[in-house]
Design a protein around this motif. Structure first.
Motif, PDB file in Angstrom:
ATOM      1  N   TYR A 434       0.672  -1.596   0.485  1.00 56.40           N
ATOM      2  CA  TYR A 434       0.254  -0.048   0.266  1.00 56.40           C
ATOM      3  C   TYR A 434       1.129   0.788  -0.615  1.00 56.40           C
ATOM      4  CZ  TYR A 434      -3.254   3.351   0.899  1.00 56.40           C
ATOM      5  OH  TYR A 434      -4.138   5.054   0.611  1.00 56.40           O
ATOM      6  N   LYS A 435       1.743   0.820   0.684  1.00 52.35           N
ATOM      7  CA  LYS A 435       2.690   2.760   0.504  1.00 52.35           C
ATOM      8  C   LYS A 435       3.542   2.546  -0.829  1.00 52.35           C
ATOM      9  CE  LYS A 435       7.090   4.419   3.303  1.00 52.35           C
ATOM     10  NZ  LYS A 435       7.969   4.860   2.100  1.00 52.35           N
ATOM     11  N   GLY A 436       3.344   1.885  -1.682  1.00 48.06           N
ATOM     12  CA  GLY A 436       4.060   1.962  -2.711  1.00 48.06           C
ATOM     13  C   GLY A 436       2.791   2.165  -3.762  1.00 48.06           C
ATOM     14  N   LEU A 437       1.866   2.452  -3.126  1.00 44.77           N
ATOM     15  CA  LEU A 437       0.420   2.392  -4.000  1.00 44.77           C
ATOM     16  C   LEU A 437       0.381   4.233  -3.750  1.00 44.77           C
ATOM     17  CD1 LEU A 437      -2.505  -0.389  -3.499  1.00 44.77           C
ATOM     18  CD2 LEU A 437      -0.712   0.558  -5.749  1.00 44.77           C
ATOM     19  N   THR A 438       0.728   4.897  -2.364  1.00 43.44           N
ATOM     20  CA  THR A 438       0.431   6.160  -2.612  1.00 43.44           C
ATOM     21  C   THR A 438       2.045   6.872  -2.738  1.00 43.44           C
ATOM     22  OG1 THR A 438       2.211   5.925  -0.589  1.00 43.44           O
ATOM     23  CG2 THR A 438      -0.434   5.194  -0.305  1.00 43.44           C
ATOM     24  N   GLU A 439       2.754   5.848  -3.138  1.00 44.49           N
ATOM     25  CA  GLU A 439       3.413   6.803  -3.882  1.00 44.49           C
ATOM     26  C   GLU A 439       3.319   7.503  -5.107  1.00 44.49           C
ATOM     27  OE1 GLU A 439       7.205   4.348  -2.478  1.00 44.49           O
ATOM     28  OE2 GLU A 439       7.089   5.221  -0.745  1.00 44.49           O
ATOM     29  N   GLN A 440       2.388   6.239  -6.090  1.00 44.97           N
ATOM     30  CA  GLN A 440       2.086   6.478  -7.017  1.00 44.97           C
ATOM     31  C   GLN A 440       0.844   7.129  -7.307  1.00 44.97           C
ATOM     32  OE1 GLN A 440       1.708   2.421  -8.722  1.00 44.97           O
ATOM     33  NE2 GLN A 440       1.380   3.322 -11.075  1.00 44.97           N
ATOM     34  N   TYR A 441      -0.024   7.535  -6.261  1.00 43.65           N
ATOM     35  CA  TYR A 441      -0.800   7.981  -6.726  1.00 43.65           C
ATOM     36  C   TYR A 441      -1.532   9.075  -5.427  1.00 43.65           C
ATOM     37  CZ  TYR A 441      -1.834   3.738  -9.416  1.00 43.65           C
ATOM     38  OH  TYR A 441      -1.765   2.952 -10.912  1.00 43.65           O
ATOM     39  N   GLY A 442      -0.452   9.289  -5.243  1.00 43.30           N
ATOM     40  CA  GLY A 442      -0.804   9.775  -3.334  1.00 43.30           C
ATOM     41  C   GLY A 442      -1.545   8.781  -2.448  1.00 43.30           C
ATOM     42  N   ALA A 443      -1.070  10.001  -1.597  1.00 46.07           N
ATOM     43  CA  ALA A 443      -1.780   9.254  -0.356  1.00 46.07           C
ATOM     44  C   ALA A 443      -3.658  10.136   0.765  1.00 46.07           C
ATOM     45  CB  ALA A 443      -0.981   9.679   0.711  1.00 46.07           C
ATOM     46  N   PRO A 444      -4.373   9.651   0.376  1.00 45.09           N
ATOM     47  CA  PRO A 444      -5.774   9.883   0.986  1.00 45.09           C
ATOM     48  C   PRO A 444      -5.993   9.529   2.704  1.00 45.09           C
ATOM     49  CG  PRO A 444      -5.976   7.891   0.273  1.00 45.09           C
ATOM     50  CD  PRO A 444      -4.459   8.035   0.001  1.00 45.09           C
TER      51      PRO A 444
END
Length: 546
Positions: A434-444
């Motif tokens: 999930y941390k990698g996803l936030t780096e790609q798409y932003g952290a909501p």
């Protein structure tokens, strides 16, 4: 936050089991009292015998109504019935069995006379019905899910295997209340001895556990030696986890095998109540502490009382926010299920995180956004057109490895084991994914709060149209969408959702309290989220006033 949230319950917090069962049999509900009628929410009828909300008369009437509903629908196969570990589940199981037998319905109960998770019943219904055109099976689950120990619950799953749709539950509740008003004179019933002797048996546990390799890479989990701690939270999955460990030779420990209808071992939830909510940091405090201690587990998981919800704890991230785990699961599954067709979609409820929207877009998949209620995922999971359906309240299911249906109800065991598959296959925890996803798409930033509302205001909120919203901006951004129907299936939301480029909020009336719930999210940080929440109240108030 209650001052003892996260602390083990004290004797004064525990329900009186004798009084609870006595009230089940002795209190006759008043059908003229709205609080004592049969009401089917998104997960069946729930209530407490102590309040006249879940008593023998309710269960007898509801079961008779289900008998008549299934007959009208031409359902003639066996009815599969399971129960969880709540104290009221056992007497309700006996009552239902007596009424079903009194109506000549063939009932299949657990062959070990044990507890049965909701997903095991769903999977068994689908397995029985596979290839059949007639004589289809359906099921009843006796469980209030994660509700406190004083509560009981009763829900119906038709031959589709998932939660009954609104038409069916409305008909069942209407007929049950007619029966209640007539003193249940229309209920047909036999003695428990006769009913138990007439019941058939099914190995719900063995069939479920043996079938898991069709949906998960159990070999990868075993070969990687993933150290798993599984906490049933005193619920129906308690025997299942031990069998999963033994049959699939996993390095899995059942953290707490205790079954206690008082749930005295549970830490108190945020509001000071005992609640088996595996998505709550307070209720999961014991398991979280276990992960913070000795290096015993790579992945720890929890389930609610009927195991239709999941909680995932990782060493690097603690208890995962349900929205975060849904997003990570989708990213992993649609990258590692090669047999799923390119047209297979992702389903989410409209109050789930928009991180899911961004992940699905990045995968090149179609998103189907539906109202709150797992029943909306049933058709897509059943025909394989939806690969994953998930709710922000930590409930989800997905297809088998070959792209066929596994279950059409939420499966907390499946999602808990998926966390170990992710760790085994990728070498990373779902938290790291999930941390990698936030780096790609932003952290909501995401939160839910309650705002006061009268019964009239709640009714008005449920009936709003987009034209009732006059605001053009929200927290400094132009409003792009105002929704009162879900874009994925056109069904009414029962409330309102307002969307901007980087944020959204949804408002829905509570079914049990004089409040409405505001779900909100922002990709611009916590301060912007607070602004969204504040302005959301003003938008809703203006719409209700108009």
């Amino acid at each position: 936050m209650h001052e003892r949230a996260g602390q083990i319950a004290r004797p004064e917090d525990l329900v009186d089991l004798a009084a609870l069962e006595r009230a089940y049999y002795e209190i006759t509900p008043d059908p003229s009292d709205p609080g004592q009628r049969v009401v089917f929410g998104t997960s069946g009828h729930r209530g407490s015998s102590l309040d006249g909300g879940f008593n023998e008369a309710h269960i007898a009437a509801t079961t008779q109504a289900i008998v008549e509903q299934r007959a009208a629908a031409g359902i003639t196969g066996p009815l599969m019935m399971g129960r969880d570990t709540h104290a009221l589940s056992a007497p309700a199981w006996r009552t239902a069995l007596e009424v079903l037998a009194g109506n000549g319905v063939t009932v299949l109960v657990d062959s070990r006379d044990g507890f049965t998770p909701t997903p095991a019943i769903s999977r068994s219904i689908l397995a029985y019905n596979r290839g059949r055109d007639r004589g289809l099976a359906d099921g009843v689950l006796i469980t209030p899910s994660h509700n406190p120990p004083r509560d009981g619950g009763f829900k119906y799953n038709p031959p589709s295997g998932g939660p009954a749709d609104s038409d069916a539950t409305k008909a069942i509740a209407t007929r049950a209340n007619e029966l209640l008003a007539a003193g249940n004179t229309g209920v047909r019933r036999v003695s428990f001895t006769e009913a138990r002797a007439a019941a058939g048996a099914a190995d719900f546990l063995g069939d479920y556990v043996d079938d898991l390799p069709s949906a998960l890479d159990m070999d990868a989990i075993r070969d990687a030696g993933v150290r798993i701690g599984a906490d049933p939270l005193g619920g129906a999955s308690v025997a299942y986890w031990g069998e999963i460990a033994d049959r699939h030779r996993l390095n899995l420990t059942v953290v707490n095998p205790v079954v206690d209808p008082q749930f005295a071992f549970m830490p108190l939830d945020a509001d000071g109540k005992i609640r088996m909510d595996c998505s709550s940091p307070s209720a999961m405090a014991s398991l979280i502490r276990a992960m913070e201690g000795a290096d015993r587990y790579d992945i720890a998981t929890g389930n609610d009382a009927d195991a239709d919800r999941h909680g995932v704890v990782t060493r690097d991230g603690g208890l995962m926010n349900p929205n975060h785990y849904l997003a990570a699961s989708i990213a992993y599954l649609f990258s590692h299920r090669q047999a799923w067709g390119a047209g297979v979609a992702v389903g989410k409820t409209l109050v789930s995180s928009s991180m899911i929207d961004r992940v699905v877009a990045g995968l090149g998949r179609r998103l189907i956004e539906v109202p709150v209620g797992f029943k909306y995922f049933v058709p897509g999971l059943l025909d394989g057109s939806v690969g994953f359906g998930g709710e922000e309240s930590a409930g989800a299911s997905f297809l088998r490895l070959d792209g066929s249906v596994w279950s059409t109800d939420k499966d907390g065991l499946l999602l808990a084991l998926l966390a170990s598959e992710i760790f085994a296959v990728t070498g990373e925890s779902p938290s790291a994914l999930y941390k990698g996803l936030t780096e790609q798409y932003g952290a909501p930033a995401y939160a839910r709060l309650d705002a006061p509302a009268s019964r009239e205001q709640k009714a008005r909120l449920s009936a709003l149209s987009p034209a009732d919203v006059t605001a053009t901006s929200l927290a400094g951004e132009a409003i792009e969408q105002t929704l009162t129907n879900a874009p994925g299936n056109g069904e009414a939301i029962g409330g309102l959702k307002v969307v901007t480029k980087n944020a959204w909020f949804a408002a829905r009336p509570s079914g049990t309290e004089d409040v409405y719930k505001i779900y909100a999210e922002s990709f611009l940080g916590a301060d912007h989220l607070a602004q969204v929440q504040s302005e959301a109240k003003m938008v809703v108030s203006a719409a209700l006033a108009g």
